[in-house]
Design a protein around this motif. Structure first.
Motif, PDB file in Angstrom:
ATOM      1  N   ALA A 271      14.057  12.843  -1.778  1.00 50.21           N
ATOM      2  CA  ALA A 271      13.180  13.000  -2.753  1.00 50.21           C
ATOM      3  C   ALA A 271      11.960  14.401  -2.881  1.00 50.21           C
ATOM      4  O   ALA A 271      11.968  14.789  -4.173  1.00 50.21           O
ATOM      5  N   THR A 272      11.636  14.869  -1.560  1.00 52.51           N
ATOM      6  CA  THR A 272      11.501  16.029  -1.642  1.00 52.51           C
ATOM      7  C   THR A 272      12.121  16.960  -1.267  1.00 52.51           C
ATOM      8  O   THR A 272      11.895  18.242  -2.811  1.00 52.51           O
ATOM      9  N   ALA A 273      13.520  17.259  -1.037  1.00 54.29           N
ATOM     10  CA  ALA A 273      14.241  18.404  -1.508  1.00 54.29           C
ATOM     11  C   ALA A 273      14.626  18.085  -3.220  1.00 54.29           C
ATOM     12  O   ALA A 273      15.168  19.360  -4.202  1.00 54.29           O
ATOM     13  N   ALA A 274      14.815  16.987  -3.746  1.00 52.57           N
ATOM     14  CA  ALA A 274      15.266  16.826  -5.385  1.00 52.57           C
ATOM     15  C   ALA A 274      14.078  17.556  -6.383  1.00 52.57           C
ATOM     16  O   ALA A 274      13.810  18.118  -7.371  1.00 52.57           O
TER      17      ALA A 274
ATOM     18  N   ARG B  36       2.613  -1.293 -11.792  1.00 57.02           N
ATOM     19  CA  ARG B  36       3.435  -0.844 -12.616  1.00 57.02           C
ATOM     20  C   ARG B  36       3.768   0.620 -12.756  1.00 57.02           C
ATOM     21  O   ARG B  36       4.051   0.870 -13.587  1.00 57.02           O
ATOM     22  N   PRO B  37       5.030   0.032 -11.844  1.00 61.00           N
ATOM     23  CA  PRO B  37       6.042   1.755 -11.704  1.00 61.00           C
ATOM     24  C   PRO B  37       6.408   2.094 -12.823  1.00 61.00           C
ATOM     25  O   PRO B  37       6.290   3.812 -12.926  1.00 61.00           O
TER      26      PRO B  37
ATOM     27  N   GLN C  95       1.227  -1.204   0.013  1.00 62.97           N
ATOM     28  CA  GLN C  95       0.328   0.248  -0.034  1.00 62.97           C
ATOM     29  C   GLN C  95       0.465   1.167   0.704  1.00 62.97           C
ATOM     30  O   GLN C  95       0.337   2.498   0.674  1.00 62.97           O
ATOM     31  N   ARG C  96       1.839   1.026   0.180  1.00 62.87           N
ATOM     32  CA  ARG C  96       3.126   2.074  -0.115  1.00 62.87           C
ATOM     33  C   ARG C  96       2.666   3.204  -1.456  1.00 62.87           C
ATOM     34  O   ARG C  96       2.613   4.170  -0.750  1.00 62.87           O
TER      35      ARG C  96
ATOM     36  N   ILE D  52       8.570   9.690  -6.440  1.00 62.13           N
ATOM     37  CA  ILE D  52       8.340   9.410  -5.256  1.00 62.13           C
ATOM     38  C   ILE D  52       9.015   8.021  -4.233  1.00 62.13           C
ATOM     39  O   ILE D  52       9.572   7.593  -3.694  1.00 62.13           O
ATOM     40  N   THR D  53       7.989   7.387  -4.782  1.00 57.89           N
ATOM     41  CA  THR D  53       8.014   5.930  -4.368  1.00 57.89           C
ATOM     42  C   THR D  53       9.001   5.149  -5.023  1.00 57.89           C
ATOM     43  O   THR D  53       9.310   4.279  -4.005  1.00 57.89           O
ATOM     44  N   ARG D  54       9.607   5.593  -5.693  1.00 56.53           N
ATOM     45  CA  ARG D  54      10.640   4.855  -6.768  1.00 56.53           C
ATOM     46  C   ARG D  54      12.140   5.138  -5.695  1.00 56.53           C
ATOM     47  O   ARG D  54      12.870   4.255  -5.622  1.00 56.53           O
TER      48      ARG D  54
END
Length: 394
Positions: free
Chosen positions: A329-332, A263-264, A124-125, A311-313
């Motif tokens: 991830a937030t910084a990027a 299916r990312p 569920q992420r 983000i999930t990746r």
């Protein structure tokens, strides 16, 4: 999905409204404070710079803080700086409040993402991430257009007052929904997490994220002058156009949350290719109202759906950096959010016209596709994300 995850999305709604609302207030701010449109656009970049600096620093500082206390602290500071912003008549002070507000917002995101993922099962992420990011899309649907409407009725300061007021019920909801304390101590050191985040493939993924976000913010920050001076809509249409972008964003996040766990690669790859084509199409057809409206809706869906997947990746590529992966991830994303409006402002300042930021967005997406190709070549194909990867517990 736990109730507390939805409450984190509510708090993100208040903060997302502030992050995005300047796109509908640029002309009013520039006129009131006697600065150029490009200088007003830098208020968005200043917020993004604060997020870039604040995300890793606040994540490091708050690794062992009680989650609820940290979330309330960051949200309280965020609301307070908006009161200052609403009262000031100085561009410099307003710029400073954007940076401080962004530092608080970065701290909130650093805690909120890992808190949400710790509350759900591995499969569920992506959905949990989508719920939190969904607060931003709801801000685009409701908060940003409302801010633009308030700006037209009572001036841009009223939008800042509204953000401060919305932060209050968000804080109450967090106080009720998020458990106090911190039941688990970090299992790895900060130095170990930083080493894990230095892997080349992860850094390349973060670069792609920055380019995607740069493309999104480059156009979104200057959407108001585009639709009023190229498409030909009156100022009263601006809140509706912003809401349309937000509706697309919400739809994109919702769909990505359901597809990205399984299916990312397809979601990210197709989304980035479509974004590149879509920004080019918007630049070409911006003078045609029907085409412009359709593309604003579509690009909102693609931008936020792709962003949620990326983000999930990052969390899947850095399972041994549970506390800091979200902050990086937030910084990027906010490196892109800072660079995008700056590049768009340069294009406007060079006299290339109000379509120029949209063309810059298309070029940034082409660069993101090149980065994705390099990522695939570096490992013989971009690895699929597996739901069995460990869930951060910090």
């Amino acid at each position: 999905m736990p109730f507390a995850v939805h409450m984190l999305g509510l708090a993100v709604f208040a903060q997302g409204t502030s992050e995005f609302m300047l796109s509908g207030l640029l002309s009013n701010i520039a006129g009131d404070l006697h600065v150029s449109l490009g200088a007003a656009g830098l208020l968005t970049s200043a917020f993004a710079v604060g997020m870039v600096i604040g995300a890793p620093l606040t994540a490091l500082a708050g690794r062992t803080w009680p989650r609820r206390g940290a979330l309330l602290l960051f949200l309280g500071v965020f609301g307070a700086v908006h009161v200052v912003g609403a009262l000031t008549s100085s561009y410099g002070v307003l710029l400073a409040t954007r940076v401080v507000g962004a530092l608080a917002n970065a701290g909130f995101w650093a805690v909120a993402l890992v808190t949400a993922l710790a509350m759900v099962a591995p499969h569920q992420r992506a959905r949990a991430t989508a719920v939190v990011v969904g607060g931003v899309t709801l801000a685009c649907v409701v908060g940003v257009p409302a801010g633009a409407a308030l700006g037209e009725l009572w001036g841009w300061r009223s939008a800042f007052w509204a953000v401060a007021l919305v932060s209050v019920p968000a804080a109450v909801a967090l106080l009720v929904a998020v458990p106090g304390g911190r039941p688990d101590a970090p299992k790895v050191s900060a130095r170990s997490e930083l080493r894990a985040l230095a892997r080349p493939r992860l850094l390349l993924t973060l670069m792609v994220m920055a380019l995607v976000q740069g493309a999104t913010f480059c156009t979104f920050s200057y959407l108001e002058p585009l639709v009023t001076r190229v498409t030909g809509f009156g100022a009263g249409w601006v809140p509706l156009v912003l809401a349309l972008f937000g509706v697309g964003s919400f739809a994109g996040v919702t769909l990505a949350g359901r597809l990205a766990d399984a299916r990312p690669d397809a979601v990210a790859g197709i989304g980035m290719a479509a974004l590149a084509l879509g920004w080019a199409a918007l630049a070409l057809t911006a003078a045609h109202p029907a085409a412009a409206l359709a593309l604003v809706l579509l690009q909102g869906a693609l931008a936020f759906g792709t962003g949620t997947t990326l983000i999930t990746r990052v969390f899947h590529l850095a399972p041994d950096a549970p506390t800091l992966a979200g902050s990086f991830a937030t910084a990027a994303f906010n490196v892109g959010a800072a660079a995008g409006p700056w590049l768009g402002g340069l294009a406007l300042g060079a006299g290339l016209g109000f379509r120029a930021p949209v063309w810059v967005s298309a070029l940034l997406m082409c660069a993101a596709l090149v980065g994705t190709g390099a990522l695939a070549l570096s490992s013989g194909g971009v690895p699929a994300v597996r739901s069995a990867t460990r869930v951060p517990t910090e």
